[in-house]
Write an enzyme that holds these catalytic residues in place. Sequence first.
Site, PDB file in Angstrom:
ATOM      1  N   LYS A   1       0.839  -1.211   0.000  1.00 10.45           N
ATOM      2  CA  LYS A   1       0.000   0.000   0.000  1.00 10.45           C
ATOM      3  C   LYS A   1       0.870   1.256   0.000  1.00 10.45           C
ATOM      4  CE  LYS A   1      -3.908  -2.205   0.153  1.00 10.45           C
ATOM      5  NZ  LYS A   1      -4.755  -2.241  -1.060  1.00 10.45           N
TER       6      LYS A   1
ATOM      7  N   GLY B   1       1.019  13.187   3.931  1.00 13.74           N
ATOM      8  CA  GLY B   1       1.329  12.834   5.312  1.00 13.74           C
ATOM      9  C   GLY B   1       2.685  12.151   5.444  1.00 13.74           C
TER      10      GLY B   1
ATOM     11  N   GLU C   1       5.018  14.891   5.763  1.00 14.99           N
ATOM     12  CA  GLU C   1       4.921  15.443   7.116  1.00 14.99           C
ATOM     13  C   GLU C   1       5.673  14.570   8.116  1.00 14.99           C
ATOM     14  OE1 GLU C   1       0.886  17.717   7.624  1.00 14.99           O
ATOM     15  OE2 GLU C   1       0.447  15.762   6.752  1.00 14.99           O
TER      16      GLU C   1
ATOM     17  N   GLU D   1      -2.536  17.456  -1.347  1.00 17.14           N
ATOM     18  CA  GLU D   1      -3.745  17.643  -0.537  1.00 17.14           C
ATOM     19  C   GLU D   1      -4.791  18.469  -1.283  1.00 17.14           C
ATOM     20  OE1 GLU D   1      -0.763  17.412   0.714  1.00 17.14           O
ATOM     21  OE2 GLU D   1      -0.841  16.451   2.687  1.00 17.14           O
TER      22      GLU D   1
HETATM   23  C1  1HE Z   1      -2.866   3.808  -1.292  1.00 19.02           C
HETATM   24  C2  1HE Z   1      -2.294   5.095  -1.185  1.00 19.02           C
HETATM   25  C3  1HE Z   1      -2.869   5.974  -0.226  1.00 19.02           C
HETATM   26  C4  1HE Z   1      -1.236   4.013  -2.701  1.00 19.02           C
HETATM   27  N1  1HE Z   1      -3.908   5.530   0.498  1.00 19.02           N
HETATM   28  N2  1HE Z   1      -3.888   3.418  -0.538  1.00 19.02           N
HETATM   29  N3  1HE Z   1      -1.674  10.600  -0.950  1.00 19.02           N
HETATM   30  C5  1HE Z   1      -1.747  10.653  -2.275  1.00 19.02           C
HETATM   31  O1  1HE Z   1      -2.524  11.364  -2.873  1.00 19.02           O
HETATM   32  C6  1HE Z   1      -0.842   9.686  -3.032  1.00 19.02           C
HETATM   33  C7  1HE Z   1      -1.658   8.556  -3.609  1.00 19.02           C
HETATM   34  N4  1HE Z   1      -0.815   7.505  -4.181  1.00 19.02           N
HETATM   35  C8  1HE Z   1      -0.197   7.623  -5.389  1.00 19.02           C
HETATM   36  O2  1HE Z   1      -0.210   8.675  -6.015  1.00 19.02           O
HETATM   37  C9  1HE Z   1       0.507   6.407  -5.905  1.00 19.02           C
HETATM   38  O3  1HE Z   1      -0.001   5.265  -5.261  1.00 19.02           O
HETATM   39  C10 1HE Z   1       2.053   6.428  -5.690  1.00 19.02           C
HETATM   40  C11 1HE Z   1       2.669   7.488  -6.614  1.00 19.02           C
HETATM   41  C12 1HE Z   1       2.442   6.689  -4.255  1.00 19.02           C
HETATM   42  C13 1HE Z   1       2.640   5.036  -6.070  1.00 19.02           C
HETATM   43  O4  1HE Z   1       2.200   4.660  -7.358  1.00 19.02           O
HETATM   44  P1  1HE Z   1       2.311   3.115  -7.780  1.00 19.02           P
HETATM   45  O5  1HE Z   1       1.930   3.049  -9.232  1.00 19.02           O
HETATM   46  O6  1HE Z   1       3.655   2.585  -7.393  1.00 19.02           O
HETATM   47  O7  1HE Z   1       1.278   2.310  -6.881  1.00 19.02           O
HETATM   48  P2  1HE Z   1      -0.333   2.238  -7.006  1.00 19.02           P
HETATM   49  O8  1HE Z   1      -0.710   1.181  -7.979  1.00 19.02           O
HETATM   50  O9  1HE Z   1      -0.935   3.577  -7.209  1.00 19.02           O
HETATM   51  O10 1HE Z   1      -0.727   1.797  -5.527  1.00 19.02           O
HETATM   52  C14 1HE Z   1      -0.428   0.498  -5.036  1.00 19.02           C
HETATM   53  C15 1HE Z   1      -1.443   0.185  -3.975  1.00 19.02           C
HETATM   54  O11 1HE Z   1      -1.250   1.102  -2.894  1.00 19.02           O
HETATM   55  C16 1HE Z   1      -2.868   0.385  -4.455  1.00 19.02           C
HETATM   56  O12 1HE Z   1      -3.690  -0.533  -3.749  1.00 19.02           O
HETATM   57  P3  1HE Z   1      -4.260  -1.867  -4.452  1.00 19.02           P
HETATM   58  O13 1HE Z   1      -5.069  -2.523  -3.386  1.00 19.02           O
HETATM   59  O14 1HE Z   1      -5.033  -1.384  -5.643  1.00 19.02           O
HETATM   60  O15 1HE Z   1      -3.020  -2.652  -4.852  1.00 19.02           O
HETATM   61  C17 1HE Z   1      -3.186   1.777  -3.996  1.00 19.02           C
HETATM   62  O16 1HE Z   1      -4.581   1.998  -3.826  1.00 19.02           O
HETATM   63  C18 1HE Z   1      -2.473   1.808  -2.660  1.00 19.02           C
HETATM   64  N5  1HE Z   1      -2.186   3.175  -2.245  1.00 19.02           N
HETATM   65  N6  1HE Z   1      -1.308   5.191  -2.081  1.00 19.02           N
HETATM   66  C19 1HE Z   1      -4.392   4.286   0.350  1.00 19.02           C
HETATM   67  N7  1HE Z   1      -2.389   7.205  -0.038  1.00 19.02           N
HETATM   68  C20 1HE Z   1      -2.767  14.260   7.786  1.00 19.02           C
HETATM   69  S1  1HE Z   1      -3.317  14.835   6.331  1.00 19.02           S
HETATM   70  C21 1HE Z   1      -2.334  14.152   5.117  1.00 19.02           C
HETATM   71  C22 1HE Z   1      -3.059  14.228   3.813  1.00 19.02           C
HETATM   72  C23 1HE Z   1      -2.414  13.435   2.757  1.00 19.02           C
HETATM   73  O17 1HE Z   1      -1.508  12.656   2.969  1.00 19.02           O
HETATM   74  S2  1HE Z   1      -3.010  13.703   1.194  1.00 19.02           S
HETATM   75  C24 1HE Z   1      -1.980  12.740   0.145  1.00 19.02           C
HETATM   76  C25 1HE Z   1      -2.544  11.352  -0.054  1.00 19.02           C
END
Ligand code: 1HE
Length: 261
Positions: A28, A112, A115, A135
């Site tokens: 994840k 996060g 952070e 975000e």
């Molecule tokens: C997740 C998350 C997540 C991956 N929550 N499950 N964060 C974001 O907006 C970033 C969101 N993630 C991405 O943009 C991409 O996943 C990555 C660039 C980090 C990686 O890409 P990749 O191609 O290597 O992996 P993927 O196929 O996108 O993800 C693999 C798995 O991880 C997939 O799950 P699966 O069950 O389909 O295999 C994704 O759903 C899971 N996954 N990122 C949940 N963030 C205190 S406030 C803070 C506010 C924030 O942090 S906002 C930023 C949120």
Amino acid sequence: MTARGSPGLLRVSIEGAVAQVRLDRPDKRNALSDDLIEAISQAFGDLPGSVKAVVLSGEGAHFSAGLDLNELRDRSAAEGLFHSRTWHAAFARIAQAPVPVIAALSGAVIGGGFELAASAHLRVADETAYFALPEGQRGLFVGGGGSVRIAALMGVPRMTDLMLTGRVLDAGEAERIGLVNYRVAAGQALPRALELAERIAQNAPMSNYAVLHALPAIANAPGEAGFLMESLIAAVAQSEPEAKERMRAFVSKRAGKVKRS
Ligand code: 1HE
């Protein structure tokens, strides 16, 4: 070596004076679920006194993809407030740890996760690391202390740019603006962070403590108060028996000299 932690979430291992805390949800992308935040909080709350430095890293290619977006559900404003405060409490255990914490960063250091990295005292990034605050795109705001810690590291104007435009910084840019202390070849972030931790662990504990806890407070204190605080903490550090022995060791030529690297 002792090992503990929360299976599938966080691994903690201790070897000598250095502890490794490793996010362990690579499938994840080390997204920060409520359980993982709790495990981080516990790990940093339970550090044994024998630990003199900690390395924080992520299993797999990515340090952390930030907030676990699967856990976002309808929250009232009050629930949202308290949720953010649990992150603050967990990350405060890192920022206010009695010993230095070094983050080893690769791949995604997002939201996060960024952070979390900003809560550490030093950051080592390899060439694969990239930094983003999406975000805005997700309809959120930072809630893990980023407005304070990331803004302090990179400045409000740069953070504004990342949050408004979705700009992504690579390791080179991160090093140039001082967001990371060290930039290393791909795959070298953890080895370098461990090497630094070993070195840091050999310092006098009170000197390390003063750097972590007195220095930021002094830097934010009004002039004269800052000078007085500096003198006070310097007096405390040099009064430690260990400090006196270290100074004697240098004078009697038993201690190493400062060398150019
Ligand atoms: C997740 C998350 C997540 C991956 N929550 N499950 N964060 C974001 O907006 C970033 C969101 N993630 C991405 O943009 C991409 O996943 C990555 C660039 C980090 C990686 O890409 P990749 O191609 O290597 O992996 P993927 O196929 O996108 O993800 C693999 C798995 O991880 C997939 O799950 P699966 O069950 O389909 O295999 C994704 O759903 C899971 N996954 N990122 C949940 N963030 C205190 S406030 C803070 C506010 C924030 O942090 S906002 C930023 C949120």
